[in-house]
Motif scaffolding. Structure first.
Motif, PDB file in Angstrom:
ATOM      1  N   UNK A  28       0.834  -1.200   0.000  1.00  0.00           N
ATOM      2  CA  UNK A  28       0.000   0.000   0.000  1.00  0.00           C
ATOM      3  C   UNK A  28       0.873   1.256   0.000  1.00  0.00           C
ATOM      4  N   UNK A  29       1.915   1.234   0.826  1.00  0.00           N
ATOM      5  CA  UNK A  29       2.823   2.376   0.908  1.00  0.00           C
ATOM      6  C   UNK A  29       3.472   2.657  -0.441  1.00  0.00           C
ATOM      7  N   UNK A  30       3.768   1.618  -1.204  1.00  0.00           N
ATOM      8  CA  UNK A  30       4.502   1.782  -2.457  1.00  0.00           C
ATOM      9  C   UNK A  30       3.641   2.186  -3.640  1.00  0.00           C
ATOM     10  N   UNK A  31       2.344   1.901  -3.618  1.00  0.00           N
ATOM     11  CA  UNK A  31       1.507   2.271  -4.771  1.00  0.00           C
ATOM     12  C   UNK A  31       0.479   3.335  -4.424  1.00  0.00           C
ATOM     13  N   UNK A  32       0.556   3.890  -3.225  1.00  0.00           N
ATOM     14  CA  UNK A  32      -0.399   4.931  -2.834  1.00  0.00           C
ATOM     15  C   UNK A  32       0.285   6.124  -2.180  1.00  0.00           C
ATOM     16  N   UNK A  33       1.564   6.310  -2.485  1.00  0.00           N
ATOM     17  CA  UNK A  33       2.237   7.486  -1.957  1.00  0.00           C
ATOM     18  C   UNK A  33       1.760   8.722  -2.715  1.00  0.00           C
ATOM     19  N   UNK A  34       2.064   9.880  -2.196  1.00  0.00           N
ATOM     20  CA  UNK A  34       1.691  11.147  -2.838  1.00  0.00           C
ATOM     21  C   UNK A  34       0.180  11.277  -3.014  1.00  0.00           C
ATOM     22  N   UNK A  35      -0.587  10.747  -2.052  1.00  0.00           N
ATOM     23  CA  UNK A  35      -2.044  10.849  -2.099  1.00  0.00           C
ATOM     24  C   UNK A  35      -2.583  11.331  -0.750  1.00  0.00           C
ATOM     25  N   UNK A  36      -3.832  11.804  -0.779  1.00  0.00           N
ATOM     26  CA  UNK A  36      -4.593  12.059   0.436  1.00  0.00           C
ATOM     27  C   UNK A  36      -5.760  11.077   0.470  1.00  0.00           C
ATOM     28  N   UNK A  37      -6.173  10.665   1.660  1.00  0.00           N
ATOM     29  CA  UNK A  37      -7.244   9.667   1.785  1.00  0.00           C
ATOM     30  C   UNK A  37      -8.524  10.293   2.345  1.00  0.00           C
ATOM     31  N   UNK A  38      -9.608  10.064   1.616  1.00  0.00           N
ATOM     32  CA  UNK A  38     -10.951  10.479   2.029  1.00  0.00           C
ATOM     33  C   UNK A  38     -11.822   9.235   2.084  1.00  0.00           C
ATOM     34  N   UNK A  39     -12.470   8.978   3.224  1.00  0.00           N
ATOM     35  CA  UNK A  39     -13.380   7.830   3.295  1.00  0.00           C
ATOM     36  C   UNK A  39     -14.803   8.309   3.040  1.00  0.00           C
ATOM     37  N   UNK A  40     -15.473   7.597   2.132  1.00  0.00           N
ATOM     38  CA  UNK A  40     -16.790   8.028   1.668  1.00  0.00           C
ATOM     39  C   UNK A  40     -17.609   6.794   1.294  1.00  0.00           C
ATOM     40  N   UNK A  41     -18.829   6.727   1.795  1.00  0.00           N
ATOM     41  CA  UNK A  41     -19.720   5.610   1.484  1.00  0.00           C
ATOM     42  C   UNK A  41     -20.457   5.920   0.184  1.00  0.00           C
ATOM     43  N   UNK A  42     -20.026   5.314  -0.886  1.00  0.00           N
ATOM     44  CA  UNK A  42     -20.611   5.596  -2.197  1.00  0.00           C
ATOM     45  C   UNK A  42     -21.890   4.805  -2.459  1.00  0.00           C
ATOM     46  N   UNK A  43     -22.298   3.974  -1.491  1.00  0.00           N
ATOM     47  CA  UNK A  43     -23.592   3.298  -1.605  1.00  0.00           C
ATOM     48  C   UNK A  43     -24.703   4.154  -1.008  1.00  0.00           C
ATOM     49  N   UNK A  44     -24.328   5.273  -0.434  1.00  0.00           N
ATOM     50  CA  UNK A  44     -25.262   6.214   0.169  1.00  0.00           C
ATOM     51  C   UNK A  44     -25.426   7.409  -0.772  1.00  0.00           C
ATOM     52  N   UNK A  45     -26.644   7.860  -0.953  1.00  0.00           N
ATOM     53  CA  UNK A  45     -26.905   8.970  -1.870  1.00  0.00           C
ATOM     54  C   UNK A  45     -26.132  10.226  -1.467  1.00  0.00           C
ATOM     55  N   UNK A  46     -25.979  10.433  -0.153  1.00  0.00           N
ATOM     56  CA  UNK A  46     -25.212  11.607   0.281  1.00  0.00           C
ATOM     57  C   UNK A  46     -23.735  11.449  -0.047  1.00  0.00           C
TER      58      UNK A  46
END
Length: 415
Positions: A59-77
């Motif tokens: 994960x560290x090697x293929x997701x560097x230089x990113x920011x993480x946002x957790x979001x439930x995309x099964x919810x309309x909001x």
């Protein structure tokens, strides 16, 4: 982040390897990459082995230089918030199985309504049509179906063999990053975004056709099952290890024979022309192997380099770290991750003189930047906490966001 893609915002909805690394390449080159993950779980790669402080090395090697946002995309909001994010983005990357994003209401047509300039990359295993379109897919499946395992075996008559790295995933990532940049160039001319569809199968087949499928290029030329050119590869055993030697041209073959004190091979009727050397490849490589067993690898490297014969040691992974060429090139960098501590990674491969890149930023913890990103979209602290309490946004790694003074309100991009 500085770099040639500074000012480009990427929304990364992908997981595993192909999509995340495509987005990672863009982030390493200066893009602001926001990785959107499911609350509580995130990308499956987070759970893989070899972890420090809950961060898996892959994960560290293929997701560097990113920011993480957790979001439930099964919810309309959750979809509503994603559309707010996309409205201010340039690129979106997703590798859900075909049909999933449409069911969620976040397909290209849905998101192009809020951002006509969006470059939207869809990665799939086999494309969006055909009998395999909705099959589950992993790297070995594509290696097998594309013919790559037979090529690796060396012959259509031998047992197919996997390449011992996830080449289709990685190659798709690189192709995806290049395709995104091409679409951004086109948008610069037309002002319009577009949907890019990229399958792992198409990617590998295009890769193989450059050399390994030459026999199938001319439609009217009959073909037969491929036979191996040689069952000896170009890794040779020496008295104390392994090296590789390549003698493609006449000059290199002659130089090798002189370096090896085997000038008799120069007048050997089996090897005295390039076509004969190819026809008798097993015998030629066997002669090379006999010679190289007589001395240690380091001694051969010194001798062959003096004669300008292409050669190199066959390094084991731990030896790579101390190789003088790798050190001189600065190919491996060490940085300090705020959670995992000191980490060692490959540097950004492309070196831009006019728009130099910064050292890669460490991979994010799950949901580490949720409040930061949402605040930059203009959501109030109260609204963010409401979304957290409703389970639309994950509660990981975040303190309640204080309401800013009017003078401190973060303006959304483009406002």
């Amino acid at each position: 982040m500085s770099g040639p893609l500074d000012g480009i915002r990427v929304v990364d909805l992908s997981a595993m390897l192909s999509g995340p690394w495509a987005a990672d390449i863009l982030g390493d080159q200066g893009a602001d990459v926001i990785k959107v993950e499911a609350p509580g779980t995130g990308d499956h790669v987070r759970a893989l082995r070899n972890q420090v402080e809950g961060l898996a090395s892959m994960f560290v090697n293929v997701n560097r230089s990113k920011r993480s946002l957790t979001l439930n995309l099964k919810d309309a909001e959750g979809v509503r918030v994603l559309k707010q994010l996309v409205a201010e983005a340039d690129v979106l990357v997703q590798n859900f199985r075909p049909g999933v994003v449409e069911r969620l209401g976040i397909g290209y047509d849905d998101l192009a309504e809020v951002n006509p300039g969006l470059v939207y990359l869809s990665i799939s295993g086999f494309g969006e049509h055909g009998p395999y379109a909705k099959k589950r897919v992993y790297d070995p499946i594509v290696q097998a179906l594309s013919g790559l395992t037979t090529i690796q075996a060396g012959s259509d008559e031998e047992r197919p063999r996997l390449i011992r790295t996830v080449l289709p995933d990685k190659l798709t990532a690189v192709t995806g990053a290049q395709a995104i940049c091409a679409a951004l160039v086109a948008r610069g001319r037309t002002g319009k975004g577009q949907h890019i569809r990229l399958s792992m199968l198409d990617t590998v087949m295009a890769f193989l056709w450059a050399s390994d499928m030459n026999a199938y290029t001319f439609v009217n030329q009959p073909v037969a099952p491929e036979k191996a050119a040689s069952f000896i590869d170009l890794i040779y055993e020496t008295a104390d290890g392994y090296i590789t030697v390549s003698t493609m041209s006449n000059r290199e073959w002659e130089a090798f024979c002189r370096a090896a004190d085997r000038e008799d091979l120069l007048v050997d009727e089996r090897f005295d022309t390039p076509s004969k050397r190819e026809e008798n490849v097993d015998e030629r490589l066997s002669e090379i192997q006999k010679v190289l067993l007589q001395k240690p690898g380091s001694e051969w490297i010194e001798i062959l380099e003096r004669h300008d014969v292409p050669c190199a040691p066959a390094l084991r992974r731990f030896e790579l770290l101390e190789n003088p060429q790798v050190i001189a090139s600065g190919s491996i960098i060490e940085t300090e991750h705020p959670v995992a501590g000191p980490i060692r990674q490959a540097r950004v491969a492309a070196r831009f003189e006019g728009t130099a890149t910064e050292p890669p930023r460490g991979a994010p913890r799950l949901g580490e930047h949720s409040r930061e990103v949402l605040g930059q979209l203009g959501l109030s602290a109260h609204e963010i906490e409401r979304l957290v309490e409703a389970g639309v946004v994950g509660a990981e790694h975040g303190e309640p966001t204080p309401e800013p003074d009017d003078a401190d309100v973060v303006q959304t991009r483009g406002a």
